[in-house]
Enzyme design. Structure first.
Site, PDB file in Angstrom:
ATOM      1  CB  SER A  62      -0.948   0.023   1.204  1.00 43.79           C
ATOM      2  OG  SER A  62      -1.851  -1.061   1.150  1.00 43.79           O
ATOM      3  CE  LYS A 105      -4.030   0.972   4.122  1.00 45.74           C
ATOM      4  NZ  LYS A 105      -3.709   0.208   2.907  1.00 45.74           N
TER       5      LYS A 105
END
Length: 203
Positions: A62, A105
């Protein structure tokens, strides 16, 4: 830093995250003309990427676009905005692939009081699972390629027009209008973030 083109990765990173860093560097090298980079620097400069909290294991793809942005910022000398977070896997051709943990996130970005989050376009469908109140006050920028990321994340100086190059009396500092980045957004500068003594961009 001066060296022989070596890449050093520290911060208790897993194999997948290390591969993401390698892919990020390869992408930046492939875009040397677009970023106006001297190709010789890749053989004369060492690169050290450190992810803080070194005792905590970290892995996954990521952070790929974040590391690519930080590397491009460092080598080009172009500052990155400091009001945004980003997440996304990067391919060698610069495509941005979807990630997991989107809710967590976005929540982390909101807690850090960031105003913009760059996300893979293929994650747009996942917004249906996120409570609406978490999205208030945050601009979500969906991207498909690293070129899209660079346009948002890097603050490029506008070229001066011929008329502005003529000698003139500079205005008082209080009268200089603020520069703008994009439509109606103020640019925020962040020094290059990939050397050992500097903090990495958020992922």
């Amino acid at each position: 830093m001066k060296g022989k083109g070596q890449l050093t990765l520290t911060g208790h990173l897993g194999d997948v995250m290390k591969e993401s860093a390698q892919a990020a560097l390869s992408y930046v090298r492939s875009r040397e003309k677009t970023l106006n980079l001297n190709p010789d620097m890749f053989s004369k400069q060492d690169l050290h990427i450190h992810v803080p909290a070194g005792a905590i294991p970290k892995d996954g793809p990521s952070a790929g676009i974040t590391m690519a942005t930080a590397i491009a910022s460092a080598f080009s000398g172009t500052p990155a905005r400091r009001d945004l977070a980003m997440t996304g896997e990067i391919t060698l051709r610069g495509r941005v692939l979807p990630i997991g943990g989107l809710k967590e996130k976005i929540l982390a970005a909101k807690r850090a009081k960031l105003t913009t989050v760059i996300l893979p376009r293929r994650n747009k469908k996942d917004l249906e699972e996120i409570p609406k109140h978490l999205l208030k006050g945050i601009h979500l920028a969906f991207v498909e390629t690293m070129d899209d990321v660079m346009k948002i994340a890097l603050r490029r100086q506008a070229k001066a027009s011929p008329a502005s190059r003529k000698p003139s009396t500079p205005p008082a500092p209080s009268r200089i209008p603020p520069l703008r980045s994009g439509k109606g957004r103020r640019p925020h500068e962040l020094p290059a973030t990939v050397m050992a003594h500097r903090a990495p961009a958020r992922s």
